[in-house]
Motif scaffolding. Structure first.
Motif: not given
Lengths: 348, 295
Positions: B4-9, B18-22, B25-28, B181-185
């Motif tokens: 995970v590189d330089d991400v702000s939220f 919700g956090l999505v990506g393949e 991608c760094g979501k987990s 919730y932070l919902f990762i999928a």
């Protein structure tokens, strides 16, 4: 394509005899597949869809056993064939690809060796050079870039999507009459899944392959299949063409599946409608309809007697008591005629 | 490797982000970093205004009670040698919330909440189905009355008919207990269903962040568009109308990510600038953030 269907499965039952007891994975499944058709089998884990495919392939090993039924492929009963004859058939006339492309490829051999082995096994007079050339052509067909170079790679050098392409290329290299794909895109990311489904649609058009696609994803079914079988608890619940299953489902289980998934384009403020309960334990399948413990319309007869196969149109059958003329009328469900499930092929 | 590189939220109280990506991608990694299962190599994490980034394990304990996690694999995330009582009650013990009989009562109450029975309390994980195990995992997360729950692919391993049961349950609990919730999928249709806002990740960075409906109705980043168009729609008529963007190739390795925009190697809109400068996440109005030079 008229005349004889390519494949006819008649009333097969397959069980696994474990120390715990007999697991009745497939219980009286009948269907057929015409040449050039893409048949989708959809169901959840434990519905019997993979065991049905393995039964067709003759890949049921101890403690499993096909207890009854006939599997007619190209006019011949596969159940009567010896292990040796089945070996000749598998990979030559019927090929199968699996969910996990990593475990299906041997990690210590180059792609070239693995593909050439298959090609030459089924065509022993072919020189190695010609077999390599054929393998390269197959890789080109499944759109692997620079196939002459890539064929020298080892499986670990390929991504999941590329490996699945290699599996498809290998499976198609003997130009089989039937390709069985068991969850071919389940292990892949959506953008890669889109590539593979696109490829399958393309291949279907180009080489007129007959395909059985097994999946749990109705979305995948909608992409590629012309006919669909819905399985649950080791039996067929409903069969029909795309319009029947997606726009006029006539089995409470199929309807339940549709309602469990969020629709993609609507603003989904709507709550999902889950199917309550859990799938049956196939060691002790329910006496009547396998879905009766979870169905919203369960009647007494559903618990006691297996549901009849009811024909709703030329293309559409559903195995459900609710469609019987003695059942109460429920909005959205039609009535139809009982047919003999073993004589009448399911679907079209 | 920068997962995970330089991400702000940020996530608002009571919201589902919700956090999505393949895969890859760094979501987990993001979810695990937030509750400090992984240590941060750069940047800061705040919970309710408190900086957790460099906090000692001891000082972190009260904050761990406020953040819980539900994992993807209901088989691997429950200790096979522990009974349901031990699993669900471990957090209560660690945080010293209830003792003895009160603790047991609380465990029964939690089992009741998640649709399990009292007699399940003394059983072991292998006696349950996947859906039931995920219910045990949810009861464990709820046991310490957290405020934020990181749901890391909580339904991916479950059958379709069971997924809807779990999603509805998570929605109900959010209303009743005012959970965040932070919902990762990776299943975008389910993420859209449950999330208020969504962040789309690609190779460790955000491509786009927007309100759920806005993201699906007006996706701007070419990656989001391709991702959305790739979802198989369980409706053949819509499938035929859907103009699919098939992306070339695969996701590059995060060990050696491309220079400039990380999506440049697969992007249909790629220009010279893309391979030189990394695009910033820019607000295009109404909280719709996009990181792309070309939109």
């Amino acid at each position: 394509m008229s005349g004889e269907p390519l494949l006819e499965v008649k009333n097969i039952s397959t069980s696994f005899f474990s120390h715990l007891g007999e697991i009745q994975a497939v219980r009286g499944v009948s269907f057929y597949l015409n040449r050039g058709d893409v048949l989708g089998i959809v169901g959840e884990s434990g519905s019997g869809k993979s065991v049905t495919a393995l039964s067709i392939m003759g890949l049921i090993e101890k403690p499993g056993k096909i207890k009854q039924g006939e599997i007619i492929f190209n006019g011949e009963d596969l159940m009567k064939k010896s292990q040796r004859e089945m070996c000749e058939l598998r990979g030559n006339e019927i090929s199968m690809i699996f969910q996990d492309p990593m475990t299906s490829l041997n990690p210590v051999y180059r792609i070239e060796n693995q593909m050439v082995e298959v090609i030459r096994y089924h065509n022993r007079n072919l020189s190695r050079k010609k077999a390599v050339a054929q393998a390269v052509e197959m890789l080109r067909l499944v759109k692997i870039p620079e196939p002459e170079k890539q064929i020298k790679s080892y499986p670990h050098e390929f991504s999941g999507g590329m490996r699945q392409r290699v599996m498809i290329a290998t499976a198609l290299s003997s130009n089989p009459g039937l390709l069985i794909a068991d969850e071919p895109t389940t292990a892949l990311d959506v953008t890669i899944q889109a590539q593979i489904l696109d490829l399958m649609n393309d291949l279907r058009a180009r080489i007129n392959a007959s395909i059985i696609l097994i999946t749990h994803d109705l979305g995948v079914i909608a992409e590629v299949c012309s006919r669909i079988i819905v399985m649950y608890g080791g039996t067929i619940m409903e069969a029909g063409n795309e319009r029947d299953i997606f726009y006029n489902p006539q089995n409470p289980y199929t309807v339940g599946l549709h309602q469990s998934i969020p629709s993609n384009l609507a603003i989904s403020e709507k709550r999902l409608v889950p199917i309550r309960g859990t799938p049956p334990n196939l060691m002790y399948p329910p006496k009547g309809c396998p879905f009766s413990p979870r169905c919203s319309y369960t009647m007494r007869i559903c618990l006691e007697e297996a549901a009849p196969t009811i024909r709703l149109s030329d293309t559409h059958i559903s195995v459900c008591w609710l469609l019987h003329e003695n059942a109460p009328k429920i909005n959205g469900y039609s009535k139809g005629k009982i047919v003999d499930r073993y004589k009448t092929p399911s679907g079209s | 490797m920068k997962a995970v590189d330089d991400v702000s939220f940020h996530i608002d109280r009571g919201e589902t982000f919700g956090l999505v990506g393949e895969s890859g991608c760094g979501k987990s990694t993001m979810g695990r970093t937030i509750i400090r299962l992984y240590n941060v190599t750069g940047g800061e994490i705040f919970l309710d205004g408190t900086n957790l980034t460099a906090m000692s394990e001891k000082n972190l304990l009260p904050f761990r009670k406020r953040m819980q996690m539900i994992f993807q694999d209901p088989y691997a995330s429950l200790n096979p040698r522990m009974t349901v009582t031990d699993i669900v009650g471990e957090g209560i013990l660690v945080h010293n919330i209830f003792k003895d009989r009160e603790r047991q009562e609380r465990i029964f109450e939690l089992l009741d909440y998640v649709g399990l029975k009292r007699e399940h309390a003394n059983r072991y994980p292998h006696e349950f189905s996947g859906g039931q195990r995920q219910r045990i995992g949810i009861a464990r997360a709820l046991a310490v009355e957290p405020e934020l729950i990181i749901c890391d692919e909580p339904i991916s391993a479950l059958d379709v008919s069971i997924q809807a049961q779990i999603v509805n349950m998570l929605e109900d609990f959010q209303d009743e207990m005012k959970l965040t919730y932070l919902f990762i999928a990776h299943d975008l249709s389910m993420v859209k269903h449950i999330s208020d806002r969504i962040g789309v990740m690609y190779l460790g960075m955000f491509a786009e962040v927007a309100e759920s409906y806005e993201l699906y109705a007006h996706p701007q980043h070419p990656y989001t568009r391709a991702l959305l168009s790739a979802i198989p729609i369980p409706d053949p008529d819509l499938t035929r109308k859907n103009k699919r963007t098939i992306l070339r190739g695969d996701v590059p390795s995060p060990i050696d990510p491309p220079d400039g925009c990380r999506f440049a190697t697969r992007c249909p809109l790629v220009s010279d600038l893309c391979t030189k400068a990394t695009p910033e996440l820019i607000d295009k109005g109404a909280g719709h953030f996009v990181a792309c030079h070309n939109v």
